[in-house]
Motif scaffolding. Structure first.
Motif, PDB file in Angstrom:
ATOM      1  N   LYS A 293      28.439  46.801 -70.921  1.00 13.78           N
ATOM      2  CA  LYS A 293      27.993  47.099 -72.280  1.00 13.78           C
ATOM      3  C   LYS A 293      29.167  47.577 -73.128  1.00 13.78           C
ATOM      4  N   ILE A 294      30.146  48.174 -72.453  1.00 19.07           N
ATOM      5  CA  ILE A 294      31.422  48.513 -73.079  1.00 19.07           C
ATOM      6  C   ILE A 294      32.491  47.731 -72.329  1.00 19.07           C
ATOM      7  N   ILE A 295      33.257  46.930 -73.059  1.00 20.30           N
ATOM      8  CA  ILE A 295      34.228  46.055 -72.399  1.00 20.30           C
ATOM      9  C   ILE A 295      35.628  46.247 -72.986  1.00 20.30           C
ATOM     10  N   VAL A 296      36.613  45.847 -72.204  1.00 29.85           N
ATOM     11  CA  VAL A 296      37.999  45.869 -72.641  1.00 29.85           C
ATOM     12  C   VAL A 296      38.331  44.529 -73.275  1.00 29.85           C
ATOM     13  N   ASN A 297      38.803  44.560 -74.499  1.00 26.00           N
ATOM     14  CA  ASN A 297      39.279  43.359 -75.172  1.00 26.00           C
ATOM     15  C   ASN A 297      40.791  43.499 -75.319  1.00 26.00           C
ATOM     16  N   HIS A 298      41.531  42.723 -74.523  1.00 25.72           N
ATOM     17  CA  HIS A 298      42.983  42.900 -74.484  1.00 25.72           C
ATOM     18  C   HIS A 298      43.676  42.487 -75.783  1.00 25.72           C
ATOM     19  N   ASN A 299      42.942  41.872 -76.694  1.00 31.49           N
ATOM     20  CA  ASN A 299      43.535  41.556 -78.006  1.00 31.49           C
ATOM     21  C   ASN A 299      43.907  42.819 -78.774  1.00 31.49           C
TER      22      ASN A 299
ATOM     23  N   PRO B 293      42.338  62.630 -77.468  1.00 32.49           N
ATOM     24  CA  PRO B 293      42.034  61.900 -78.707  1.00 32.49           C
ATOM     25  C   PRO B 293      40.744  61.094 -78.584  1.00 32.49           C
ATOM     26  N   LYS B 294      40.161  60.788 -79.723  1.00 31.04           N
ATOM     27  CA  LYS B 294      38.943  59.981 -79.753  1.00 31.04           C
ATOM     28  C   LYS B 294      39.175  58.578 -79.193  1.00 31.04           C
ATOM     29  N   LEU B 295      38.093  57.983 -78.709  1.00 33.63           N
ATOM     30  CA  LEU B 295      38.080  56.563 -78.360  1.00 33.63           C
ATOM     31  C   LEU B 295      37.469  55.806 -79.538  1.00 33.63           C
ATOM     32  N   TYR B 296      37.984  54.620 -79.798  1.00 33.96           N
ATOM     33  CA  TYR B 296      37.470  53.812 -80.907  1.00 33.96           C
ATOM     34  C   TYR B 296      36.908  52.505 -80.366  1.00 33.96           C
ATOM     35  N   ILE B 297      35.670  52.208 -80.782  1.00 31.55           N
ATOM     36  CA  ILE B 297      34.941  51.060 -80.248  1.00 31.55           C
ATOM     37  C   ILE B 297      34.446  50.178 -81.392  1.00 31.55           C
TER      38      ILE B 297
ATOM     39  N   THR C  63      27.379  44.247 -77.830  1.00 33.53           N
ATOM     40  CA  THR C  63      28.466  44.664 -76.938  1.00 33.53           C
ATOM     41  C   THR C  63      29.405  45.577 -77.709  1.00 33.53           C
ATOM     42  N   LYS C  64      30.107  46.383 -76.957  1.00 31.85           N
ATOM     43  CA  LYS C  64      31.057  47.321 -77.554  1.00 31.85           C
ATOM     44  C   LYS C  64      32.432  47.053 -76.960  1.00 31.85           C
ATOM     45  N   GLU C  65      33.384  46.717 -77.831  1.00 27.24           N
ATOM     46  CA  GLU C  65      34.739  46.422 -77.392  1.00 27.24           C
ATOM     47  C   GLU C  65      35.639  47.617 -77.696  1.00 27.24           C
ATOM     48  N   ILE C  66      36.436  48.006 -76.717  1.00 20.91           N
ATOM     49  CA  ILE C  66      37.328  49.154 -76.894  1.00 20.91           C
ATOM     50  C   ILE C  66      38.501  48.741 -77.766  1.00 20.91           C
ATOM     51  N   VAL C  67      38.596  49.357 -78.923  1.00 20.69           N
ATOM     52  CA  VAL C  67      39.681  49.065 -79.860  1.00 20.69           C
ATOM     53  C   VAL C  67      40.910  49.915 -79.552  1.00 20.69           C
TER      54      VAL C  67
ATOM     55  N   SER D 191      32.466  54.507 -83.433  1.00 23.49           N
ATOM     56  CA  SER D 191      32.074  53.097 -83.297  1.00 23.49           C
ATOM     57  C   SER D 191      32.102  52.418 -84.664  1.00 23.49           C
ATOM     58  N   PHE D 192      32.828  51.304 -84.759  1.00 21.83           N
ATOM     59  CA  PHE D 192      32.877  50.505 -85.981  1.00 21.83           C
ATOM     60  C   PHE D 192      31.747  49.471 -85.930  1.00 21.83           C
ATOM     61  N   VAL D 193      30.866  49.516 -86.908  1.00 23.09           N
ATOM     62  CA  VAL D 193      29.721  48.600 -86.970  1.00 23.09           C
ATOM     63  C   VAL D 193      29.857  47.729 -88.214  1.00 23.09           C
ATOM     64  N   ASN D 194      29.578  46.438 -88.052  1.00 18.22           N
ATOM     65  CA  ASN D 194      29.685  45.479 -89.162  1.00 18.22           C
ATOM     66  C   ASN D 194      31.087  45.488 -89.775  1.00 18.22           C
TER      67      ASN D 194
END
Length: 349
Positions: A21-27, A54-58, A70-74, A124-127
């Motif tokens: 549900k939370i994934i790593v996006n290597h981009n 520090p905060k995590l950004y998704i 889905t939630k990608e780790i930014v 979490s960044f939405v839209n």
């Protein structure tokens, strides 16, 4: 774009990562370097002890056809993968941590609970569009204080020498503050880590003008391994043992960082004669110091710096007074070093 600010326990976060549900996006990966064991261990130690991170950004994405979110780790991929890896019992904590040698399953139940219940701050960044995410970090960075040279060194390096200096500075930060070498503000900007790096550089290469490029080279050279850690720890610990005994010189001009550099090196040099420093001042190995003599000599140096008119024969200190300023030239450093070496011996001159 909408930003949702939430908290999530490590237990909840790892469960969502395991369920994809939370994934790593290597981009979004800003650095291709993988954290070494020392970095992972220090981070896990930080979590168990409850210190903030520090905060995590998704980036939250919803597929309109499947209606699946889905939630990608930014930002925070290394932290996230390290958390999950420790959660899965995949590595042991190393270094000087009190939890050294233990996987998650080998921790005391109380410490397991502290780790699992640690509250991760998540935005979490939405839209959001990719451009809006880029703009977010550009705008955040535009309001942060620019990194100094040592902070940049720490941001770039994840090697053995960095983590050696981290442990060393953690051990002596409060001491350096209490005796008057650095202020709290200077410690917060990592002046102590830079200072200790400079001391070690001098032990290896001799007295030179302070150079950021030289310290950068040191961090690169010992990126993979720092085999001198036990030896250097012993030398610095023993030098601090003696300096801490000489309370009368604490918080005087002698312990200003540029003078303390020379004092600390001179004590180390007498206890462990250094080939590079022998080129500047030849000494005989000592197993200890005569406190009364050393304090008298060091007090003379302190007095001539703080109240020049009180010393009858000022001429013999003229070179020291000229050199004992906040300069880091090779010549001034060598003069200060010679005078401090003399102060550790029966006669100052």
């Amino acid at each position: 774009m909408q930003v949702i600010i939430t908290n999530m326990t490590i237990s909840e976060y790892c469960q969502q990562m395991k369920e994809k549900k939370i994934i790593v996006n290597h981009n979004y990966q800003r650095s291709g370097k993988i954290w070494p064991p020392a970095a992972k261990s220090y981070f896990i130690d930080t979590l168990i002890l409850g210190f903030p991170i520090p905060k995590l950004y998704i980036y939250q994405v919803t597929d309109l056809k499947t209606r699946k979110t889905t939630k990608e780790i930014v930002d925070g991929q290394q932290r996230s993968t390290t958390i999950l890896s420790f959660y899965n019992d995949e590595f042991k904590i190393s270094g000087n941590s009190q939890f050294r040698g233990r996987k998650f399953s080998q921790l005391e139940e109380e410490d397991q609970s502290k780790f699992l219940n640690y509250q991760l701050g998540i935005d979490s960044f939405v839209n959001a569009t990719p451009d809006e995410i880029r703009q977010t970090f550009k705008r955040m960075n535009s309001y942060t204080v620019p990194l100094n040279a040592q902070e940049k060194r720490y941001a770039i390096s994840q090697g053995s020498f960095k983590w050696f200096i981290t442990e060393l500075s953690n051990r002596y930060a409060e001491t350096l503050k209490s005796i008057g070498v650095f202020s709290e503000k200077e410690l917060s900007r990592m002046d102590d880590a830079e200072f200790l790096s400079d001391i070690i550089s001098t032990l290896f290469y001799g007295i030179e003008r302070f150079s950021n490029s030289g310290l950068d080279k040191l961090y690169r050279e010992y990126e993979d391994d720092f085999p001198n850690s036990v030896e250097i720890n012993q030398q610095i610990d023993n030098a601090f043992y003696w300096i801490l005994k000489w309370k009368e010189i604490h918080r005087t001009a002698i312990v200003k960082s540029y003078n303390f550099y020379a004092l600390l090196l001179s004590v180390i040099h007498h206890l462990y004669p250094n080939p590079k420093l022998m080129e500047v001042r030849s000494v005989e190995k000592k197993h200890g110091f005569t406190d009364d003599i050393v304090l008298f000599n060091l007090s003379q140096l302190s007095e001539v710096l703080e109240n020049k008119n009180s010393i009858e024969d000022k001429s013999k200190y003229s070179d020291f007074v000229k050199a004992a300023s906040a300069t880091t030239t090779k010549g001034h450093r060598e003069i200060r070093f010679k005078y401090f070496c003399q102060a550790l011996e029966p006669q100052i001159v």
